[in-house]
Write an enzyme that holds these catalytic residues in place. Structure first.
Site, short mmCIF file in Angstrom:
data_model
loop_
_atom_site.label_atom_id
_atom_site.label_comp_id
_atom_site.label_asym_id
_atom_site.label_seq_id
_atom_site.Cartn_x
_atom_site.Cartn_y
_atom_site.Cartn_z
N TYR A 151 -2.29 -12.80 -12.37
CA TYR A 151 -3.30 -12.33 -11.42
C TYR A 151 -4.22 -13.49 -11.03
O TYR A 151 -4.49 -13.72 -9.84
CB TYR A 151 -4.09 -11.18 -12.04
N1 LIG Z 1 -11.62 -4.11 -8.90
C1 LIG Z 1 -12.27 -5.25 -9.05
O1 LIG Z 1 -13.23 -5.37 -9.83
C2 LIG Z 1 -11.86 -6.44 -8.23
C3 LIG Z 1 -12.49 -7.68 -8.45
C4 LIG Z 1 -12.12 -8.78 -7.71
C5 LIG Z 1 -11.15 -8.66 -6.73
N2 LIG Z 1 -10.54 -7.47 -6.52
C6 LIG Z 1 -9.53 -7.39 -5.48
O2 LIG Z 1 -9.79 -6.27 -4.66
C7 LIG Z 1 -8.55 -5.74 -4.18
C8 LIG Z 1 -8.45 -4.26 -4.56
O3 LIG Z 1 -8.52 -4.18 -5.96
P1 LIG Z 1 -8.54 -2.79 -6.74
O4 LIG Z 1 -9.13 -3.09 -8.06
O5 LIG Z 1 -9.12 -1.74 -5.88
O6 LIG Z 1 -6.98 -2.58 -6.97
P2 LIG Z 1 -6.08 -1.27 -7.03
O7 LIG Z 1 -4.94 -1.55 -7.94
O8 LIG Z 1 -6.92 -0.06 -7.31
O9 LIG Z 1 -5.58 -1.15 -5.55
C9 LIG Z 1 -4.54 -1.91 -5.04
C10 LIG Z 1 -3.91 -1.12 -3.91
O10 LIG Z 1 -2.79 -1.88 -3.46
C11 LIG Z 1 -1.69 -0.98 -3.32
N3 LIG Z 1 -0.45 -1.72 -3.49
C12 LIG Z 1 0.04 -2.28 -4.63
N4 LIG Z 1 1.23 -2.86 -4.38
C13 LIG Z 1 1.48 -2.69 -3.05
C14 LIG Z 1 2.55 -3.03 -2.20
N5 LIG Z 1 3.62 -3.70 -2.66
N6 LIG Z 1 2.49 -2.70 -0.91
C15 LIG Z 1 1.41 -2.02 -0.43
N7 LIG Z 1 0.37 -1.63 -1.18
C16 LIG Z 1 0.42 -1.98 -2.48
C17 LIG Z 1 -1.90 0.08 -4.40
O11 LIG Z 1 -1.17 1.26 -4.13
C18 LIG Z 1 -3.40 0.27 -4.36
O12 LIG Z 1 -3.78 1.25 -3.43
C19 LIG Z 1 -7.45 -6.59 -4.83
O13 LIG Z 1 -7.02 -7.58 -3.93
C20 LIG Z 1 -8.13 -7.20 -6.03
O14 LIG Z 1 -7.55 -8.42 -6.41
C21 LIG Z 1 -10.87 -6.36 -7.26
#
Ligand SMILES: NC(=O)c1ccc[n+]([C@@H]2O[C@H](COP(=O)([O-])OP(=O)(O)OC[C@H]3O[C@@H](n4cnc5c(N)ncnc54)[C@H](O)[C@@H]3O)[C@@H](O)[C@H]2O)c1
Length: 262
Positions: A151
């Site tokens: 990641y």
């Molecule tokens: N949650 C956090 O604290 C945090 C912190 C920093 C960055 N981020 C970034 O924010 C973004 C969202 O994170 P999150 O925590 O909500 O993640 P999450 O896992 O809840 O959501 C990811 C989404 O991507 C979709 N997905 C996964 N594989 C896929 C594919 N092959 N094709 C299409 N859709 C696909 C999933 O179904 C899901 O809806 C990510 O890019 C993550 O790196 C999150």
């Protein structure tokens, strides 16, 4: 108030809480939104909740065919595409023990999916005179974290990819930037904490200057800003939406000097 009426945004990974808040923020600015996600149950629920300005298209960003059909269906539905927000990710990670297959899966989703979506969608933006892409980095792309490898590497790659995409697409009036959230109240943190916001804020407190998690709405407003003309001077860079996580060092927020004197 940012006015994005007549604009159309595609949000990959939009079925999650962060995606939902991005879709809402675009709709509140007058834009229309395509939610592109493999999770059709949550994607359809979100589109039903937000109304006619949001349309869900089941899309796997690791499939070129899926990306192609998402783009054609988006254009058929709303008439064009101005913005792409590459939110979709996998947290698949076995740290130093990650296998080749796990490496390939993680990079395929987190980096190559965003790269190919951008490559395929930008000719459509060009037809409309330009556009904007917002990639999703993370604090994990900038700082080592326990247990992580795939990641973190993928998020660091996103930051480098963003700069190069920006260079290549500037002549088409397409700006490419990224946002790098800190710990954000999201599906993942909600589930990890047993839906306990207070507990999650308490864990985040020592290493975020804001003394709490970032809200998904705060990530969303930054994304909308980067797509708007208010950000016309911003290209090829990363916006830290991390509540100050990367501003502080290992001493965190406590003055450690008194310990020397005690
Ligand atoms: N949650 C956090 O604290 C945090 C912190 C920093 C960055 N981020 C970034 O924010 C973004 C969202 O994170 P999150 O925590 O909500 O993640 P999450 O896992 O809840 O959501 C990811 C989404 O991507 C979709 N997905 C996964 N594989 C896929 C594919 N092959 N094709 C299409 N859709 C696909 C999933 O179904 C899901 O809806 C990510 O890019 C993550 O790196 C999150």
């Amino acid at each position: 108030m940012i006015d994005l009426s007549q604009k159309i945004a595609v949000v990959s990974g939009g079925a999650t809480l962060i995606g939902e808040k991005i879709a809402e923020a675009f709709v509140n600015s007058g834009a229309k939104v395509i939610v592109a996600d493999i999770n059709d149950e949550d994607g359809n629920k979100l589109a039903d909740k937000l109304g006619d300005n949001v349309h869900f298209i089941k899309t796997d960003i690791t499939s070129d065919e899926n990306i192609d059909s998402c783009i054609s269906e988006s254009i058929a539905h709303f008439g064009g595409i101005d913005f792409l927000i590459n939110v979709a990710c996998t947290y698949l990670d076995n740290g130093a023990d990650s296998s080749r297959d796990e490496w390939l899966t993680a990079l395929n989703t987190n980096v190559i999916g965003a790269a190919i979506f951008t490559q395929k969608v930008t000719p459509q933006m060009k037809k409309r005179g330009g556009g904007a892409v917002v990639n999703f980095g993370s604090i994990s792309g900038k700082r080592a974290q326990p247990g992580r490898m795939l990641y973190a590497t993928s998020k660091a790659a996103i930051l480098g990819m963003t700069r190069n995409q920006a260079l290549l697409l500037a002549e088409d009036n397409i700006r490419i930037n990224s946002v790098s959230p800190g710990w954000t109240w999201s599906n993942v943190i909600r589930d990890f904490s047993g839906n306990n916001r207070e507990k999650a804020d308490g864990v985040a407190e020592p290493f975020h200057l804001n003394s709490r998690l970032v809200d998904a709405e705060e990530v969303a407003s930054s994304v909308v800003f980067l797509c708007s003309d208010a950000a016309s001077g911003i290209n090829g860079t990363d916006l830290a939406v991390d509540g100050g996580y990367t501003a502080i060092g290992p001493e965190q927020k406590t003055d450690r000097l008194p310990e020397l004197a005690s």
